[in-house]
Enzyme design. Structure first.
Site, short mmCIF file in Angstrom:
data_model
loop_
_atom_site.label_atom_id
_atom_site.label_comp_id
_atom_site.label_asym_id
_atom_site.label_seq_id
_atom_site.Cartn_x
_atom_site.Cartn_y
_atom_site.Cartn_z
N ARG A 55 9.88 -15.74 -3.54
CA ARG A 55 8.52 -15.36 -3.15
C ARG A 55 8.32 -15.64 -1.66
NH1 ARG A 55 5.05 -19.08 -3.54
NH2 ARG A 55 5.51 -19.72 -5.66
N TYR A 107 -9.59 5.71 3.46
CA TYR A 107 -8.99 5.65 2.14
C TYR A 107 -9.98 4.98 1.17
CZ TYR A 107 -5.85 4.38 -1.62
OH TYR A 107 -5.27 4.21 -2.85
N ASP A 177 -4.69 1.38 10.23
CA ASP A 177 -3.96 1.86 9.06
C ASP A 177 -3.13 3.06 9.54
OD1 ASP A 177 -3.09 3.17 6.75
OD2 ASP A 177 -4.85 2.58 5.59
N LYS A 202 3.79 5.73 0.75
CA LYS A 202 3.66 7.09 1.26
C LYS A 202 4.88 7.45 2.11
CE LYS A 202 -0.20 6.36 -0.88
NZ LYS A 202 -1.44 5.98 -0.19
#
Ligand SMILES: *Cc1c(COP(=O)(O)O)cnc(C)c1O
Length: 384
Positions: A55, A107, A177, A202
């Site tokens: 992690r 978004y 973004d 994406k």
């Protein structure tokens, strides 16, 4: 482990293929291995080879983080389990009462995260197009400007450099973004942004087979605080997800070139078509933010939106009539997609300042043969 820093002189494509990806020193493997081990042996307590628990850090993730950071021109790159996980971790850097200035086209999930989850952060949705008007109406307690450019789904473009200069003068941090543009088309950190965030789901991944998020920064303090929450909150991607995203990003430059040229072929069909009311594409001279796009982007991207004269019913008919353009959410992969933002990706923005027109369709133009995409869209538009 095989992470190599990008050399200053390297071009974009070389960074994509070599940054973080030195052949494995023990086996010579050219491809970074998928390191599934959750724990790493210590040679005496606290004496690690750089990894202790997956992690906190994982070799495949490090290779991928080094690669994407190199593409954004960043000294720090952090991978997350999704774009929204990356955004959530960034928002955790702020404290109750810190205002978020958000573009009024963004978004839908970003809007939902800020307005419904981080409810201790007040927000204002504004038009970021007119920087002088923005300066005049600037809310005093603004600590964060959330800048998406081009925006999802209206593809509006904003002047990153001018907005960063204003925000910094007023003591706010700017997050860009960069999901739609990708670092191949636009590098916000070089224009003054403090942080870049991605849905790696994406274009970075590019093949519709991995959900991921990414944050990049040059500021050591911001990066260190994000690294803390990445580990402390634990929204990290699996080694396999990191491998897929890294593999996808190797071809980002060549994919983006084809996405852009195919998008231009599609725009040519839409412009002047009798069923089409308005075409939204940053290259068009009358497009909101065209000048900013032309200044800060290498090319205009693979996303195209348009509205239909005959309203929502026509939009829904066209969306159902394409064959190569698959009807579905998401974007940025090799295959072309079509969607109706009002009822699909942006349904959560209904009734808000971020609501989208109901006669709008959004295309993610893939890298298939342009003539086939053009023919498919032309036949679908006959249903409008
Ligand atoms: C998809 C998307 C996100 C969210 O990313 P996920 O990987 O789906 O969590 C954020 N911003 C933009 C612009 C997006 O298109």
């Amino acid at each position: 482990m095989g992470e190599i820093e990008a050399q200053e002189s390297w071009g974009f494509d070389t960074r994509a293929i070599h940054a973080g990806q030195e052949p494995d020193p023990t086996t010579g493997a050219v491809v970074p291995p998928i390191s599934l081990s959750t724990t790493f042996a210590q040679d005496g307590v606290g004496n690690t080879k750089g990894f202790e628990y997956s992690r906190s850090g994982n070799p495949t993730r490090t290779a991928y983080e080094t690669q994407i950071a190199a593409l954004e021109g960043a000294t720090h790159g952090l991978a997350f389990a999704s774009g929204l996980a990356a955004e959530d971790n960034i928002l955790r850097l702020f404290k109750a009462g810190d205002r978020v200035l958000l573009g009024n086209d963004a978004y839908g999930g970003t809007y939902r995260l800020i307005s419904k989850v981080h409810t201790h952060l007040p927000w204002t949705a504004v038009d970021l197009l007119d920087v002088d008007a923005l300066a005049a109406s600037w809310p005093k307690d603004t600590k964060l400007v959330w800048l998406e450019t081009p925006t999802n789904p209206l593809l509006r473009c904003f002047d990153i450099e001018a907005i960063c200069a204003l925000a910094h003068e007023r003591g706010a941090v700017v997050v860009v973004d960069n999901t739609f543009a990708t670092p191949y088309l636009q590098q916000p950190l070089s224009l003054g942004a403090d942080l870049v965030v991605h849905s790696a789901t994406k274009y970075l991944g590019g093949h519709s087979d991995v959900v991921g998020g990414f944050a990049a920064a040059n500021d050591d303090d911001i990066a260190q605080r994000l690294r803390f929450t990445q580990n402390a909150a634990g929204a990290v991607p699996s080694p396999f997800d990191c491998y897929l995203a890294l593999r996808g990003a190797k071809t980002l430059a060549v994919r983006m070139e084809r996405h852009c040229s195919n998008a231009r072929s599609i725009v040519d069909v839409l412009i002047g078509h009798k069923a089409v009311e308005r075409v939204l594409y940053p290259q068009l001279p009358d497009h909101p933010g065209h000048r900013a796009a032309a200044k800060q982007m290498r090319d205009f991207g693979g996303m195209v939106s348009f509205t239909l004269r005959a309203g929502q019913a026509a939009a829904l008919r066209v969306a159902a009539a394409t064959e190569l353009f698959t009807l579905g959410e998401s974007l940025g992969a090799v295959e072309s997609l079509i969607e109706h933002p009002g009822q699909m990706t942006h349904a959560s923005a209904a009734g808000s300042p971020l609501e989208v027109p109901d006669n709008l369709l959004r295309l993610s133009v893939g890298i298939e043969t342009a003539a086939d995409l053009v023919a498919d869209l032309a036949q679908a538009l006959e249903q409008a």
